[in-house]
Design an enzyme around this catalytic site. Structure first.
Site, PDB file in Angstrom:
ATOM      1  N   GLU A  38      53.982  40.423  39.335  1.00  0.00           N
ATOM      2  CA  GLU A  38      54.147  41.450  38.184  1.00  0.00           C
ATOM      3  C   GLU A  38      55.529  41.410  37.903  1.00  0.00           C
ATOM      4  OE1 GLU A  38      53.674  45.389  40.440  1.00  0.00           O
ATOM      5  OE2 GLU A  38      54.111  46.509  38.725  1.00  0.00           O
ATOM      6  N   LYS A  85      50.141  40.715  36.698  1.00  0.00           N
ATOM      7  CA  LYS A  85      50.112  42.314  36.482  1.00  0.00           C
ATOM      8  C   LYS A  85      51.211  42.500  35.546  1.00  0.00           C
ATOM      9  CE  LYS A  85      50.612  46.619  39.013  1.00  0.00           C
ATOM     10  NZ  LYS A  85      50.149  47.385  40.237  1.00  0.00           N
ATOM     11  N   GLY A 120      52.620  52.285  34.509  1.00  0.00           N
ATOM     12  CA  GLY A 120      54.006  52.250  34.154  1.00  0.00           C
ATOM     13  C   GLY A 120      54.623  53.499  33.616  1.00  0.00           C
ATOM     14  N   GLY A 121      53.946  54.681  33.900  1.00  0.00           N
ATOM     15  CA  GLY A 121      54.414  55.828  33.226  1.00  0.00           C
ATOM     16  C   GLY A 121      53.595  56.538  32.051  1.00  0.00           C
TER      17      GLY A 121
END
Ligand code: 13P
Length: 345
Positions: A182, A224, A267-268
Site C-alpha cells: 500500500e 492497495k 483515503g478520506g
C-alpha cells in the site's frame, strides 16, 4: 514459499463482488473514531465494535473477502469466547493483519515520513500465521507538497518507502502470507489531480522496480493504491469520470498484469464518492486485474454512527454496514447506481 497457496489467497481476496474490510485501526486511530460518537477507547468497546461488524451476516458472507486486523484484534475473543478470527472464518472471509508499526518522521526530510516495522518482522509473521492470518498489510505514506512545492515527495522518501515495502513483501511471501502493498499518496491538500497522477506514477514505478529487485512474486501480491484524485481542498475538484479515467490510465501504465488484483483505499473520500469512483472504473473499462475496495472509513463511518456505542443500536449498525458493503460490492462489478443508495439493506 508456496506460490499456489499465495496466488489462491490473493485471488480469493479480489473475488467477484467482494472486497476487503480494513478494520486495522491502531488503538490511537480507533480512539479518534470513537470520540465522534462519545465512546471511551477501552479494549471491550473496541471488541464490541468489531464483533458487531464481523457478525453482520450479509455483508461478511456476500461482500467481504477478507478483514485486515490490528495486533490486539487478532488476539481478541467475542463476548461468547469465540475468537474474532473464527467469526471472520465462519463468514467465509480471510483474516489478515497490519504489520507495519506506523509512519515516522524521515530524517533530514521535513514533512515526509518512512514507515517502520521491519525489525523482528520474520518472527511476527510466523506468529500471525499461527493465529490465522493469511495476508498482511503495510502502508507507506507519501505526502504531496503544497502551494507549488514540488520538492515533496522527494526521491529519497519514495526510495526508502518502496524499498521497505518490498522487504516486507518478500518476508510475507517467505511466511506464506500474501502481502498487500500500500503506497498511499495522501489526498489532503489543495493540489491538482494532475499532480496526484504524477506522484502516484512515481511511487508505483519505483515500487514495482523494488519488488522485482527483491524477488517478490507478483502473482502472490495485492496492490492497495490511492485513486488519482484532486486534493481535498483543491479548487475545481475533478469529477467522477475524470477520477476514473486518470486512475485507470495511471494503473495501466504502472501495474503489471501478473498482479492478481487491486483493492483501493478510501483515503478520506466520502462514502458515496468512494463507491461512485470504483463503480465508474469497473463500468467503463476492461482491465487486466479486478478492481475492488479495501476501505476503512468508507465502510465503517455509517455503521459507527448508527451504532453509537449502544447495545440497543446493534441492528441499526449492522444494517448500515450491510448497505455500504452491498453498495461497494456492486461497484466492484460496475453495477452500482446512485439511486440504490436510497434502498435499505
Ligand atoms: P481508508 O479506506 O479509511 O483510507 O483506510 C484504508 C486503510 O487501510 C488505510 O491504510
Amino acid at each position: 514459499m508456496d506460490l499456489d497457496q499465495l496466488n489462491e489467497t490473493a485471488c480469493a481476496m479480489v473475488a467477484p463482488g467482494k472486497g476487503i474490510l480494513a478494520a486495522d485501526e491502531s488503538t490511537g486511530t480507533i480512539g479518534k473514531r470513537f470520540v465522534s460518537i462519545g465512546l471511551d477507547n477501552t479494549p471491550d468497546n473496541r471488541r464490541d465494535w468489531r464483533e458487531m461488524l464481523f457478525r453482520t451476516e450479509m455483508a461478511m458472507k456476500e461482500h467481504v473477502s477478507g478483514v485486515i486486523l490490528y495486533d490486539e484484534t487478532i488476539r481478541q475473543s467475542a463476548k461468547d469466547g469465540t475468537t474474532l478470527v473464527q467469526l471472520i472464518r465462519n463468514a467465509g472471509a480471510i483474516p489478515g493483519i497490519k504489520v507495519d508499526t506506523g509512519a515516522k518522521a524521515l530524517a533530514g526530510a521535513e514533512g515526509e515520513t518512512v514507515t517502520e516495522g521491519l525489525d523482528g518482522l520474520r518472527d511476527r509473521l510466523a506468529d500471525y500465521y499461527e493465529l490465522g492470518a493469511r495476508f498482511a498489510k503495510w502502508r507507506a505514506v507519501i505526502n504531496i507538497g503544497q502551494n507549488g512545492d514540488d520538492s515533496v515527495p522527494s526521491q529519497y522518501c519514495i526510495n526508502v518507502n518502496m524499498h521497505a515495502l518490498a522487504r516486507y513483501a518478500a518476508l510475507c511471501q517467505e511466511a506464506n502470507i500474501v502481502p498487500i502493498v500500500e503506497p498511499e499518496v495522501i489526498m489532503d491538500g489543495n493540489h491538482s489531480i494532475e499532480r496526484c497522477y504524477e506522484v502516484t506514477e512515481f511511487a508505483l514505478k519505483t515500487l514495482y522496480r523494488e519488488l522485482f529487485d527483491q524477488g517478490v512474486v507478483l502473482e502472490g501480491t495485492i496492490l492497495k493504491p490511492n485513486m488519482v484524485i484532486s486534493g481535498t481542498t483543491a479548487d475545481d475538484r475533478a469529477g467522477i469520470e475524470e477520477v476514473a479515467d486518470m486512475t485507470v490510465q495511471c494503473l495501466a501504465n504502472c501495474v503489471p498484469a501478473a498482479v492478481p488484483g487491486i483493492a483501493f483505499l478510501s483515503g478520506g473520500q466520502s462514502d458515496e464518492e468512494a463507491t461512485a469512483h470504483l463503480n465508474a472504473m469497473n463500468a467503463s473499462y476492461d482491465l487486466p486485474w479486478p478492481l475492488t475496495f479495501s476501505y476503512g472509513r468508507a465502510l465503517q463511518a455509517a455503521p459507527l454512527k448508527a451504532w453509537a456505542g449502544k447495545a440497543e443500536n446493534v441492528a441499526a449498525g449492522q444494517a448500515a454496514f450491510n448497505h455500504r458493503a452491498r453498495m461497494n460490492g456492486l461497484a466492484s462489478l460496475g453495477e452500482w447506481d446512485a439511486a440504490m443508495e436510497k434502498e435499505t439493506a
